[in-house]
Design a protein around this motif. Structure first.
Motif, PDB file in Angstrom:
ATOM      1  N   THR A  30       0.853  -1.196   0.000  1.00 55.25           N
ATOM      2  CA  THR A  30       0.000   0.000   0.000  1.00 55.25           C
ATOM      3  C   THR A  30       0.890   1.247   0.000  1.00 55.25           C
ATOM      4  N   PRO A  31       0.329   2.388  -0.405  1.00 54.20           N
ATOM      5  CA  PRO A  31       1.113   3.632  -0.375  1.00 54.20           C
ATOM      6  C   PRO A  31       1.647   3.926   1.034  1.00 54.20           C
ATOM      7  N   GLU A  32       0.862   3.608   2.063  1.00 56.70           N
ATOM      8  CA  GLU A  32       1.292   3.857   3.442  1.00 56.70           C
ATOM      9  C   GLU A  32       2.515   2.998   3.786  1.00 56.70           C
ATOM     10  N   GLN A  33       2.461   1.741   3.400  1.00 60.85           N
ATOM     11  CA  GLN A  33       3.600   0.846   3.660  1.00 60.85           C
ATOM     12  C   GLN A  33       4.846   1.327   2.918  1.00 60.85           C
ATOM     13  N   LEU A  34       4.652   1.768   1.689  1.00 54.75           N
ATOM     14  CA  LEU A  34       5.790   2.233   0.894  1.00 54.75           C
ATOM     15  C   LEU A  34       6.410   3.474   1.544  1.00 54.75           C
ATOM     16  N   GLU A  35       5.553   4.402   1.921  1.00 56.47           N
ATOM     17  CA  GLU A  35       6.020   5.636   2.574  1.00 56.47           C
ATOM     18  C   GLU A  35       6.843   5.296   3.816  1.00 56.47           C
ATOM     19  N   ALA A  36       6.324   4.375   4.628  1.00 55.67           N
ATOM     20  CA  ALA A  36       6.994   4.026   5.887  1.00 55.67           C
ATOM     21  C   ALA A  36       8.335   3.327   5.648  1.00 55.67           C
ATOM     22  N   MET A  40       7.725  10.576 -12.843  1.00 52.08           N
ATOM     23  CA  MET A  40       7.908   9.129 -12.673  1.00 52.08           C
ATOM     24  C   MET A  40       8.667   8.532 -13.856  1.00 52.08           C
ATOM     25  N   HIS A  41       8.415   9.039 -15.050  1.00 52.39           N
ATOM     26  CA  HIS A  41       9.109   8.531 -16.234  1.00 52.39           C
ATOM     27  C   HIS A  41      10.619   8.668 -16.068  1.00 52.39           C
ATOM     28  N   ASP A  42      11.042   9.813 -15.512  1.00 49.50           N
ATOM     29  CA  ASP A  42      12.476  10.092 -15.369  1.00 49.50           C
ATOM     30  C   ASP A  42      13.176   9.119 -14.435  1.00 49.50           C
ATOM     31  N   ARG A  43      12.449   8.548 -13.474  1.00 46.29           N
ATOM     32  CA  ARG A  43      13.087   7.707 -12.453  1.00 46.29           C
ATOM     33  C   ARG A  43      12.641   6.247 -12.503  1.00 46.29           C
ATOM     34  N   THR A  44      11.870   5.888 -13.530  1.00 45.39           N
ATOM     35  CA  THR A  44      11.394   4.501 -13.612  1.00 45.39           C
ATOM     36  C   THR A  44      12.149   3.735 -14.700  1.00 45.39           C
ATOM     37  N   ALA A  48       2.271   8.617  -6.240  1.00 45.61           N
ATOM     38  CA  ALA A  48       2.141   9.844  -5.435  1.00 45.61           C
ATOM     39  C   ALA A  48       3.163   9.845  -4.304  1.00 45.61           C
ATOM     40  N   VAL A  49       3.416   8.681  -3.728  1.00 45.13           N
ATOM     41  CA  VAL A  49       4.438   8.578  -2.675  1.00 45.13           C
ATOM     42  C   VAL A  49       5.834   8.765  -3.279  1.00 45.13           C
ATOM     43  N   LEU A  50       6.087   8.069  -4.371  1.00 47.16           N
ATOM     44  CA  LEU A  50       7.428   8.081  -4.976  1.00 47.16           C
ATOM     45  C   LEU A  50       7.790   9.467  -5.521  1.00 47.16           C
ATOM     46  N   GLU A  51       6.801  10.198  -5.981  1.00 43.42           N
ATOM     47  CA  GLU A  51       7.078  11.545  -6.502  1.00 43.42           C
ATOM     48  C   GLU A  51       7.633  12.461  -5.419  1.00 43.42           C
ATOM     49  N   ARG A  52       7.286  12.178  -4.174  1.00 52.45           N
ATOM     50  CA  ARG A  52       7.770  13.005  -3.060  1.00 52.45           C
ATOM     51  C   ARG A  52       9.197  12.661  -2.644  1.00 52.45           C
ATOM     52  N   HIS A  53       9.715  11.527  -3.094  1.00 48.69           N
ATOM     53  CA  HIS A  53      11.048  11.085  -2.651  1.00 48.69           C
ATOM     54  C   HIS A  53      11.980  10.983  -3.853  1.00 48.69           C
ATOM     55  N   GLU A  54      12.614  12.096  -4.164  1.00 50.94           N
ATOM     56  CA  GLU A  54      13.352  12.168  -5.433  1.00 50.94           C
ATOM     57  C   GLU A  54      14.607  11.318  -5.496  1.00 50.94           C
ATOM     58  N   GLN A  55      15.079  10.830  -4.329  1.00 46.71           N
ATOM     59  CA  GLN A  55      16.297  10.000  -4.369  1.00 46.71           C
ATOM     60  C   GLN A  55      15.976   8.538  -4.685  1.00 46.71           C
ATOM     61  N   VAL A  56      14.686   8.200  -4.683  1.00 57.33           N
ATOM     62  CA  VAL A  56      14.307   6.797  -4.897  1.00 57.33           C
ATOM     63  C   VAL A  56      14.051   6.521  -6.383  1.00 57.33           C
ATOM     64  N   TRP A  57      14.730   5.506  -6.895  1.00 51.75           N
ATOM     65  CA  TRP A  57      14.493   5.051  -8.259  1.00 51.75           C
ATOM     66  C   TRP A  57      13.548   3.869  -8.213  1.00 51.75           C
TER      67      TRP A  57
END
Ligand SMILES: *Cc1c(COP(=O)(O)O)cnc(C)c1O
Length: 389
Positions: free
Chosen positions: A152-158, A226-230, A190-199
């Protein structure tokens, strides 16, 4: 004999060893029902085979460019644009020795010692081992049936922290067969967009094997950010029944493709040249073969789903992609390895214990086999479970 430390850090592939055991029994003449193999049971499409034969006749038997023949890189770029709304130039594609090799090259090119890689559980067997081989740290995030075995997005965020380098997503999933809906993909984005260091690496090898109107959306297609980091990892094995060809690819920013090409250039060099011509034929020829296999899987899925859920103690959600069922056997109070070993011995049915995928309360059954085997095998499992309880 002294071996490198990295060898002791990884476990041999359980799926490969059980499949081998089942094959050995079969070779001895035992009537084995095998649900263990993660590969389609169809021959490779005739026009693909013909293209590779033609390539052999044309003398395409020499070394080629390490990153793949230009024709195939172009065909992959065209496919990603047409099917997935992803814009990659041919220079942003590397052809690899299978989807497995794509992921291995990627880990080698991206991971520094101590870097964390977020992997939802259950996972495809090789993800954590590849991360460890690259000196990274797998960060496992456990899911369960309440979310359909999806993170879930919550699990990913955590799970995201300072050392997080990469997030691995596999949809449709091996081993669960679950498909993230477009809305679920957007929720993770939406979670990943907030964390720019994560690919992100999106393993999309089952994207063509979908049922009941399920839709595949690539994380990379959600937004330009997302395209840039996926990074897209895929291959020909599953959709085109080309497992033995060893043909896969990565699509990623140029810098990363250059890095993986350097690694590949010093390890395997180019993928078998004439096999690549088969890949061109697979992508540019008629896609009817993909649909025909999908329809056969769809029919088997209905049969196996009904039979498995009729077994006492089995709880199996209906998967909407790939060709696997992942029933929970929690109620039976037996671990997955014991279950699968005893089942193979008592009833000659081979399946993969969930522990291979990080989840000891489940089993993985592949229905990429004929209907008669599905019916006979499920019957034997029922008989086995009855004597357990
Ligand atoms: C089969 C598979 C692959 C890649 O297989 P190759 O034969 O190496 O192309 C990658 N990821 C998952 C989840 C798979 O099931």
């Amino acid at each position: 004999m002294q071996l490198a430390d990295r060898v002791s850090q990884v476990t041999p592939s359980l799926t490969l060893s059980i499949t081998a055991k089942a094959l050995a029994l079969k070779a001895k003449g035992v009537d084995v029902c095998s649900f263990s193999a993660g590969e389609p049971d169809f021959p490779s499409p005739a026009h693909v085979v013909a293209a590779a034969k033609q390539a052999l006749d044309d003398g395409k038997t020499k070394y080629g460019p390490a990153a793949g023949i230009p024709k195939l890189r172009q065909a992959i770029a065209n496919k990603l644009a047409a099917d997935n709304q992803l814009n990659f130039a041919p220079e942003q594609i590397i052809v690899t020795n299978g989807g497995k090799h794509s992921l291995y090259n990627l880990m080698m090119a991206m991971i520094n010692p101590g870097d964390e890689v977020i992997i939802p559980v259950p996972y495809w067997v090789s993800y954590p081992e590849m991360v460890k081989l690259a000196s990274g740290v797998p960060k496992l995030v456990y899911t369960d049936e309440t979310s359909g075995y999806k993170i879930t997005p919550e699990q990913l965020e955590a799970a995201i922290g300072d050392r997080t380098r990469l997030f691995v997503l596999n949809s449709p999933s091996n081993p669960t067969g679950m498909v993230y809906t477009p809305d679920e993909i957007r929720g993770l984005a939406a979670v990943l967009e907030r964390h720019e260091q994560v690919w992100i690496v999106s393993d999309e090898i089952y994207e063509k094997i979908l049922y009941d109107g399920a839709k595949h959306l690539s994380l990379g297609a959600v937004s330009p950010a997302m395209h840039d980091r996926t990074i897209i990892s895929s291959g020909f094995a599953k959709a085109y029944s080309m497992t033995g060809w060893r043909l896969g690819y990565l699509a990623a920013p140029k810098e990363l493709i250059k890095a993986t090409t350097t690694i590949q250039g010093h390890s395997t060099s180019n993928v078998c040249t004439f096999a690549q011509y088969g890949g061109v034929a697979a992508l540019t020829g008629s896609q009817d073969c993909v649909e025909e296999m999908r329809q056969a899987f769809a029919q088997r899925r209905e049969v196996m789903f009904k039979l498995l859920n009729a077994i006492p103690g089995f709880n199996c959600p209906k998967p909407d992609g790939a060709f696997y069922m992942f029933p929970s056997i929690k109620e039976l109070g037996i671990d997955s390895l014991k279950f699968s070993q005893q089942l193979l011995e008592a009833e000659n049915v081979a399946l993969i214990p969930g522990i291979a995928f990080g989840m000891d309360s489940n089993l993985r059954l592949s229905y990429a086999t004929d209907l008669a085997t599905i019916e006979k095998g499920c019957d034997r499992i029922l008989k086995f479970v009855k004597q357990l309880t």
